[in-house]
Design a protein around this motif. Structure first.
Motif, short mmCIF file in Angstrom:
data_model
loop_
_atom_site.label_atom_id
_atom_site.label_comp_id
_atom_site.label_asym_id
_atom_site.label_seq_id
_atom_site.Cartn_x
_atom_site.Cartn_y
_atom_site.Cartn_z
N LEU A 277 118.55 -10.31 75.33
CA LEU A 277 117.89 -11.57 75.68
C LEU A 277 118.70 -12.77 75.19
O LEU A 277 118.81 -13.79 75.86
CB LEU A 277 116.48 -11.60 75.10
CG LEU A 277 115.52 -10.61 75.78
CD1 LEU A 277 114.31 -10.35 74.90
CD2 LEU A 277 115.08 -11.13 77.14
N THR A 278 119.29 -12.64 74.00
CA THR A 278 120.17 -13.69 73.50
C THR A 278 121.39 -13.84 74.40
O THR A 278 121.79 -14.96 74.75
CB THR A 278 120.62 -13.36 72.07
OG1 THR A 278 119.48 -13.09 71.25
CG2 THR A 278 121.40 -14.51 71.46
N TYR A 279 121.96 -12.73 74.80
CA TYR A 279 123.13 -12.72 75.69
C TYR A 279 122.79 -13.33 77.04
O TYR A 279 123.54 -14.17 77.57
CB TYR A 279 123.60 -11.27 75.84
CG TYR A 279 124.66 -11.05 76.87
CD1 TYR A 279 125.99 -11.36 76.62
CD2 TYR A 279 124.33 -10.47 78.10
CE1 TYR A 279 126.96 -11.13 77.57
CE2 TYR A 279 125.31 -10.22 79.05
CZ TYR A 279 126.62 -10.55 78.79
OH TYR A 279 127.59 -10.31 79.73
N SER A 280 121.66 -12.93 77.63
CA SER A 280 121.26 -13.46 78.93
C SER A 280 121.04 -14.96 78.87
O SER A 280 121.32 -15.68 79.84
CB SER A 280 119.97 -12.77 79.41
OG SER A 280 120.18 -11.38 79.56
N GLY A 281 120.52 -15.44 77.73
CA GLY A 281 120.35 -16.88 77.57
C GLY A 281 121.68 -17.60 77.39
O GLY A 281 121.88 -18.70 77.91
N PHE A 282 122.61 -16.97 76.67
CA PHE A 282 123.89 -17.62 76.38
C PHE A 282 124.73 -17.84 77.63
O PHE A 282 125.30 -18.92 77.81
CB PHE A 282 124.67 -16.77 75.38
CG PHE A 282 126.09 -17.24 75.14
CD1 PHE A 282 126.33 -18.43 74.45
CD2 PHE A 282 127.16 -16.50 75.61
CE1 PHE A 282 127.63 -18.87 74.24
CE2 PHE A 282 128.46 -16.93 75.40
CZ PHE A 282 128.69 -18.12 74.71
N VAL A 283 124.79 -16.87 78.52
CA VAL A 283 125.70 -16.98 79.66
C VAL A 283 125.23 -17.99 80.69
O VAL A 283 126.01 -18.36 81.59
CB VAL A 283 125.91 -15.61 80.33
CG1 VAL A 283 126.58 -14.65 79.38
CG2 VAL A 283 124.60 -15.04 80.87
N GLY A 355 108.89 -11.93 71.21
CA GLY A 355 108.86 -13.38 71.27
C GLY A 355 109.96 -13.93 72.15
O GLY A 355 109.75 -14.88 72.93
N TYR A 356 111.16 -13.36 72.04
CA TYR A 356 112.27 -13.76 72.91
C TYR A 356 111.91 -13.54 74.38
O TYR A 356 112.13 -14.39 75.23
CB TYR A 356 113.52 -12.93 72.60
CG TYR A 356 114.31 -13.35 71.39
CD1 TYR A 356 113.86 -14.33 70.52
CD2 TYR A 356 115.54 -12.76 71.11
CE1 TYR A 356 114.59 -14.70 69.41
CE2 TYR A 356 116.29 -13.11 70.01
CZ TYR A 356 115.81 -14.09 69.16
OH TYR A 356 116.55 -14.43 68.07
N HIS A 357 111.41 -12.34 74.66
CA HIS A 357 111.09 -12.00 76.05
C HIS A 357 110.04 -12.95 76.61
O HIS A 357 110.15 -13.43 77.75
CB HIS A 357 110.58 -10.55 76.14
CG HIS A 357 110.34 -10.11 77.55
ND1 HIS A 357 109.16 -10.38 78.22
CD2 HIS A 357 111.12 -9.43 78.43
CE1 HIS A 357 109.23 -9.88 79.44
NE2 HIS A 357 110.40 -9.30 79.60
N PHE A 358 109.03 -13.26 75.81
CA PHE A 358 107.99 -14.19 76.27
C PHE A 358 108.60 -15.55 76.59
O PHE A 358 108.28 -16.15 77.62
CB PHE A 358 106.91 -14.33 75.20
CG PHE A 358 105.80 -15.27 75.60
CD1 PHE A 358 104.72 -14.80 76.33
CD2 PHE A 358 105.83 -16.61 75.24
CE1 PHE A 358 103.70 -15.66 76.71
CE2 PHE A 358 104.81 -17.46 75.61
CZ PHE A 358 103.75 -17.00 76.35
N ALA A 359 109.47 -16.04 75.72
CA ALA A 359 110.09 -17.35 75.94
C ALA A 359 110.94 -17.36 77.20
O ALA A 359 110.98 -18.36 77.93
CB ALA A 359 110.93 -17.74 74.73
N HIS A 360 111.61 -16.27 77.50
CA HIS A 360 112.49 -16.22 78.66
C HIS A 360 111.72 -16.00 79.97
O HIS A 360 112.12 -16.52 81.01
CB HIS A 360 113.50 -15.09 78.50
CG HIS A 360 114.65 -15.42 77.60
ND1 HIS A 360 115.82 -15.98 78.07
CD2 HIS A 360 114.82 -15.29 76.27
CE1 HIS A 360 116.65 -16.16 77.06
NE2 HIS A 360 116.06 -15.76 75.96
#
Length: 462
Positions: A277-283, A355-360
């Motif tokens: 999820l961090t990676y998907s957000g970064f790119v 929490g990450y998944h919910f935010a995304h």
């Protein structure tokens, strides 16, 4: 003295939340189907510092709770619901839905509209499965064991031709998850229903083959990435399945038990959930796009660049986590091994992943579920303009709350694990410090990604 400490901690928490309340951001990363982002209305450095401050303040508050009976009640209080007949009927119903959904995706992907935005196959996969089903798994409970269509197929076939090697653990699931994340980005899965069908068929062959070779029970427990995905996310939920029926517990209470993460490969899977999820957000941020463009400019193929970034970031998360486990062992001055500490403190990170998944994906789901309904109602001849909802500007607060609540729950669960592991109160509190630092680190990264301007992922099929 106790009241004074509680007061100070509360003030710190309130100030941190108040300073971060000016943030309006959204991060919807779902293979290019759509999304919206916002900007922070406070300086980024202050935004990140206050976000980390919330986690630090929650850690201070948590450490003030040292009564073992109070801590134990969070894990031990349950409400059992013996629903054997209902579970049997539900399993049959969900199994039928799962088989039907798999056939629907393949048929509609092959014979339906070629544009992903109008394809019920694409929307069902990403909105229905990637977003809504996962969200429901950690908010309510895990339906995947009953819904899994590949397990139904494999169970009906002759199986058990080989013994699953114990040394493999869940490493095939880890590799499968990272491969799916990479394919989701570099392949035109959201724009080409035919490409999606090709991946679905290949995945079906892979996972049914594994289940036939090693028995469905073994394979879907250890080797299948989607089954491990839903099982671990389901451990966050308040409704848990038992041999007698269903059990209602406090959210995340199951994560404090020692049978959630049982080997190092599952630690890797948990870290992969957080990292993907961090990676998907970064790119899909401006810094991420510039990084990819710079590496491609040096002559590296774009797909290789995305693969290397995926594996390198996962390696960093892996190294940071085990350094924290070693530091915990040193600070607690315990005979417990680094490996065992790493296993016990890994499960609380699933609250962070949720929490990450919910935010995304919460906003993404709200925006596109009307399109899903429109296209499923007429899969071969969908409307020219499927309905989409526009998110309000304040929805960014909801996303930020999801990230912070996930981290706060993870801090509390780490606290309960430490008191389960160590007899001394001071020893238990000291053991938490390295993992609190790791959680603050994860918090600041995730908050940074939802605060920076968005950008199209470079060299990605759209």
């Amino acid at each position: 003295m106790f009241a004074r400490r509680v007061g100070i901690a509360c003030v710190l928490a309130v100030l941190a939340v108040g300073a971060g309340a000016g943030v309006v951001a959204a991060s919807n990363v779902a293979a290019g189907l759509g999304g919206s982002r916002g900007d922070t209305s406070v300086p980024t450095w202050l935004y990140l510092a206050t976000g980390g401050g919330v986690i630090g303040a929650s850690a201070v508050l948590t450490m003030l709770v040292t009564d073992r009976r109070t801590i134990g009640r969070y894990h031990d209080d349950t409400l059992s619901l013996p629903l054997e007949r209902l579970r049997t009927a539900g399993s049959l119903l969900l199994g039928t839905i799962g088989i039907g959904a798999l056939a629907f995706v393949i048929v509609v992907g092959l014979f339906g509209p070629p544009n992903g935005s109008f394809s019920a196959a694409v929307l069902l996969t990403f909105v229905g499965g990637r977003a809504l089903l996962t969200l429901g798994t950690y908010v309510v409970g895990n339906p995947w064991p009953a819904l899994n269509p590949w397990r139904r197929i494999a169970t009906a076939l002759p199986n058990g031709y080989a013994t699953y090697p114990d040394r493999l653990g869940s490493w095939p699931a880890v590799g499968g998850l990272l491969a799916l994340v990479w394919l989701e980005l570099v392949a035109p899965l959201s724009s080409s229903p035919r490409a999606l069908v090709a991946v679905v068929v290949a995945y079906s062959a892979f996972t049914i083959g594994g289940a036939v070779a090693f028995t469905p029970e073994t394979w879907f427990r250890k080797g299948d990435p989607l089954s491990v995905w839903f099982r671990l996310y389901g451990a966050v939920a308040p409704i848990q399945r038992t041999d007698e029926g269903l059990e209602l517990r406090y959210p995340g209470a199951r994560l404090g038990e020692d049978d959630v993460v049982t080997d190092v490969s599952l630690v890797a899977f948990v870290l992969a959930l957080v990292w993907e999820l961090t990676y998907s957000g970064f790119v899909v941020t401006a810094p991420g796009a510039r990084t990819v463009e710079a590496l491609v400019g040096l002559g590296f193929p774009p797909r290789l660049v995305y693969l290397v970034l995926l594996l390198a970031g996962f390696g960093v998360f892996w190294a940071v986590y085990w350094i924290a486990a070693e530091r915990t062992r040193e600070r607690a001055e315990t005979y417990l091994s680094r490996r065992y500490l790493g296993l016990r403190f890994a499960a609380p990170l699933l609250a962070i992943a949720a929490g990450y998944h919910f935010a995304h994906y919460a906003g993404f789901s709200i925006s596109l579920w009307p399109s899903l309904i429109d296209t499923v109602a007429a899969p071969l001849n969908p409307p020219e303009n499927p309905t989409k909802y526009a998110l309000t500007s304040w929805f960014g607060y909801v996303e930020i709350a999801g990230i912070l609540l996930g981290h706060i729950l993870a801090v509390w669960l780490s606290h309960t694990v430490s008191f389960d592991l160590f007899p001394g109160k001071l020893q238990a509190i000291r053991s938490q410090y390295p993992f609190i630092v790791v959680m603050v680190f994860f918090t600041m990264i995730s908050l940074y990604l939802v605060s920076v301007p968005g950008a199209e992922a470079a060299y990605v099929p759209s």
